[in-house]
Design a protein around this motif. Structure first.
Motif, PDB file in Angstrom:
ATOM      1  N   ALA A  33       0.858  -1.178   0.000  1.00 26.76           N
ATOM      2  CA  ALA A  33       0.000   0.000   0.000  1.00 26.76           C
ATOM      3  C   ALA A  33       0.901   1.238   0.000  1.00 26.76           C
ATOM      4  N   LEU A  34       0.394   2.302  -0.585  1.00 30.35           N
ATOM      5  CA  LEU A  34       1.157   3.537  -0.688  1.00 30.35           C
ATOM      6  C   LEU A  34       0.313   4.690  -0.185  1.00 30.35           C
ATOM      7  N   GLY A  35       0.966   5.661   0.409  1.00 36.94           N
ATOM      8  CA  GLY A  35       0.231   6.793   0.935  1.00 36.94           C
ATOM      9  C   GLY A  35       0.984   8.096   0.780  1.00 36.94           C
ATOM     10  N   TRP A  36       0.262   9.159   0.926  1.00 34.92           N
ATOM     11  CA  TRP A  36       0.831  10.513   0.970  1.00 34.92           C
ATOM     12  C   TRP A  36       0.422  11.153   2.298  1.00 34.92           C
ATOM     13  N   SER A  98       5.398   3.980   1.964  1.00 33.86           N
ATOM     14  CA  SER A  98       5.133   2.629   1.479  1.00 33.86           C
ATOM     15  C   SER A  98       5.082   1.654   2.650  1.00 33.86           C
ATOM     16  N   THR A  99       4.178   0.700   2.549  1.00 27.32           N
ATOM     17  CA  THR A  99       4.174  -0.375   3.533  1.00 27.32           C
ATOM     18  C   THR A  99       5.197  -1.427   3.132  1.00 27.32           C
ATOM     19  N   SER A 100       5.343  -2.426   3.945  1.00 28.58           N
ATOM     20  CA  SER A 100       6.117  -3.599   3.561  1.00 28.58           C
ATOM     21  C   SER A 100       5.269  -4.446   2.606  1.00 28.58           C
ATOM     22  N   PRO A 107      -6.009   0.213   2.566  1.00 29.92           N
ATOM     23  CA  PRO A 107      -4.874   1.013   3.024  1.00 29.92           C
ATOM     24  C   PRO A 107      -5.209   1.736   4.321  1.00 29.92           C
ATOM     25  N   SER A 108      -4.180   2.029   5.074  1.00 31.27           N
ATOM     26  CA  SER A 108      -4.361   2.671   6.369  1.00 31.27           C
ATOM     27  C   SER A 108      -4.141   4.181   6.287  1.00 31.27           C
ATOM     28  N   TYR A 116       8.159   2.826   5.268  1.00 31.85           N
ATOM     29  CA  TYR A 116       9.172   3.595   4.548  1.00 31.85           C
ATOM     30  C   TYR A 116       8.593   4.945   4.122  1.00 31.85           C
ATOM     31  N   PHE A 117       9.340   5.972   4.395  1.00 30.28           N
ATOM     32  CA  PHE A 117       8.972   7.331   4.014  1.00 30.28           C
ATOM     33  C   PHE A 117      10.090   7.954   3.191  1.00 30.28           C
ATOM     34  N   GLY A 118       9.691   8.835   2.264  1.00 32.71           N
ATOM     35  CA  GLY A 118      10.671   9.608   1.535  1.00 32.71           C
ATOM     36  C   GLY A 118      11.124  10.814   2.328  1.00 32.71           C
ATOM     37  N   GLN A 119      11.990  11.596   1.720  1.00 31.32           N
ATOM     38  CA  GLN A 119      12.525  12.789   2.380  1.00 31.32           C
ATOM     39  C   GLN A 119      11.569  13.961   2.319  1.00 31.32           C
TER      40      GLN A 119
END
Length: 127
Positions: A33-36, A98-100, A107-108, A116-119
């Motif tokens: 799953a992906l999030g912002w 991103s989740t594992s 999605p949560s 995992y998060f970006g910068q």
């Protein structure tokens, strides 16, 4: 090892549009799953949007509903956030997450559910 890298932020006038992109490396992207999320100065990080591993479920914060659209391309390992009708209150640093692998069906909204998060990329909306 998963790396998450955002791009596409910038300065825009109120009412304008921006498109954020995020590339996520690592195995089994299509099962994540992906999030912002975003964080404005002096405020806590908040949920913006999320998309399930198969794009069968989308979720948005009330504040961005009908203005933002999240999408993903599992062939390119990317996720995007199209932001329309931007408001000054949308000004923040935006983070892709991103989740594992092999995550849940839906999605949560919780940042703790993402591994995992970006910068982050700055979005500034001028009035």
């Amino acid at each position: 090892q998963v790396q998450v890298v955002e791009s596409g932020g910038g300065l825009v006038q109120a009412g304008g549009s921006l498109r954020l992109s995020c590339a996520a490396s690592g195995p089994l992207f299509s099962t994540r799953a992906l999030g912002w999320f975003r964080q404005a100065p002096g405020k806590e990080r908040e949920f913006v949007a999320a998309i399930s591993w198969g794009a069968h479920s989308l979720d948005y914060a009330d504040s961005v509903m009908d203005r933002f659209t999240i999408s993903r391309d599992n062939t390119k390992n990317t996720v995007s956030l199209q932001m329309n009708s931007l408001k000054p209150e949308d000004t923040a640093v935006y983070y892709c997450a991103s989740t594992s692998e092999h995550t849940a069906y839906y999605p949560s909204r919780l940042s703790t559910s993402y591994d995992y998060f970006g910068q982050g990329t700055q979005v500034t909306v001028s009035s």
